[in-house]
Design a protein around this motif. Structure first.
Motif: not given
Length: 262
Positions: A47-66
């Motif tokens: 729901a939160t944080w902008a797609p271009g933020s550093h948290r979005a990049s970290e989320l992409a890495d986490a979802l790739r692992i999962l």
């Protein structure tokens, strides 16, 4: 409680809806990894944080692992971090109907058998974004199957089951102690409310790697990823190896009701 299916094809597809990047890994990382490993379709809406933020990049890495695909981010601001989405409303302040419609779009696109989200407390901490995600997801699951609601959001789809991630009183133990020591709330539910207790130890390495992918939270002292990273491996295993869920009823359909593997 159900027994593990005899073949990967029996595991249902799953869409997780959580408030912040890292919630998916902390709260449901084991179940997401389990379903993906068995060949089931999995996806995550945040729901939160902008797609271009550093948290979005970290989320992409986490979802790739999962194995949960690419991030699906609504892009609202975190209730406590306005800079998480500059110029956007806080998620808890955004028009509810707008948030529900955007979630309905993802539900109708992914067409999951099961939806997983926060419980009504918003998890152990009761974070306002978690609570609001719970509310919006419940409404979206109901609305997604209605042919005359949100006509521009795709063809109607009704998930078979909705599970909310929770913690029973008896399952808080060390995690609750860590949170109270840090001045946080600990909101758990009666044990009999838990519908599925899932041993995710076979997928614990993936789950922990996904949590570590949220590097900015691991580096901080108070967020849970940082707290967990400073624990001994065995204590961390005890905290992360079991996930708890309560099943909520959704609009009935003619299809069989799917269940999480426990």
């Amino acid at each position: 409680m159900t027994t593990p299916p005899s073949s990967p094809a029996q595991l249902p597809s799953l869409l997780a809806v959580f408030a912040h990047p890292d919630d998916e890994s902390l709260v449901a990382g084991g179940v997401l990894a389990q379903h993906a490993a068995a060949g089931a379709r999995t996806a995550v809406v945040t729901a939160t944080w902008a797609p271009g933020s550093h948290r979005a990049s970290e989320l992409a890495d986490a979802l790739r692992i999962l194995g949960a695909g690419e991030p699906r981010m609504l892009g609202y601001a975190d209730a406590r971090v306005p800079e998480s989405a500059p110029g956007r409303a806080r998620f808890c302040d955004a028009p509810l109907d707008e948030a529900v419609e955007r979630l309905v779009r993802h539900l109708r696109e992914v067409r999951p058998d099961i939806v997983v989200t926060h419980d009504a407390y918003g998890g152990l901490s009761g974070h306002p974004d978690h609570v609001h995600t719970h509310r919006a997801t419940l409404l979206a699951v109901q609305a997604a199957g209605l042919e005359h609601r949100y006509l521009e959001a795709g063809e109607p789809w009704q998930p078979s089951a909705l599970y909310v991630a929770t913690h029973p009183h008896s399952g808080v133990a060390e995690l609750g102690e860590l949170m109270t020591r840090g001045g946080k709330s600990v909101l758990s539910v009666p044990d009999e409310w838990v519908s599925a207790t899932v041993d995710v130890s076979p997928w614990l390495e993936q789950k922990w790697s996904a949590i570590l992918a949220h590097r900015s939270e691991v580096a901080r002292e108070r967020p849970l990823p940082g707290v967990l990273s400073r624990l001994a491996a065995e204590a961390r295993r005890r905290i992360l190896a079991t996930e708890y869920y309560t099943r909520l009823e959704v609009t009935p359909t003619g299809r069989g009701m799917e269940r999480l593997t426990a």
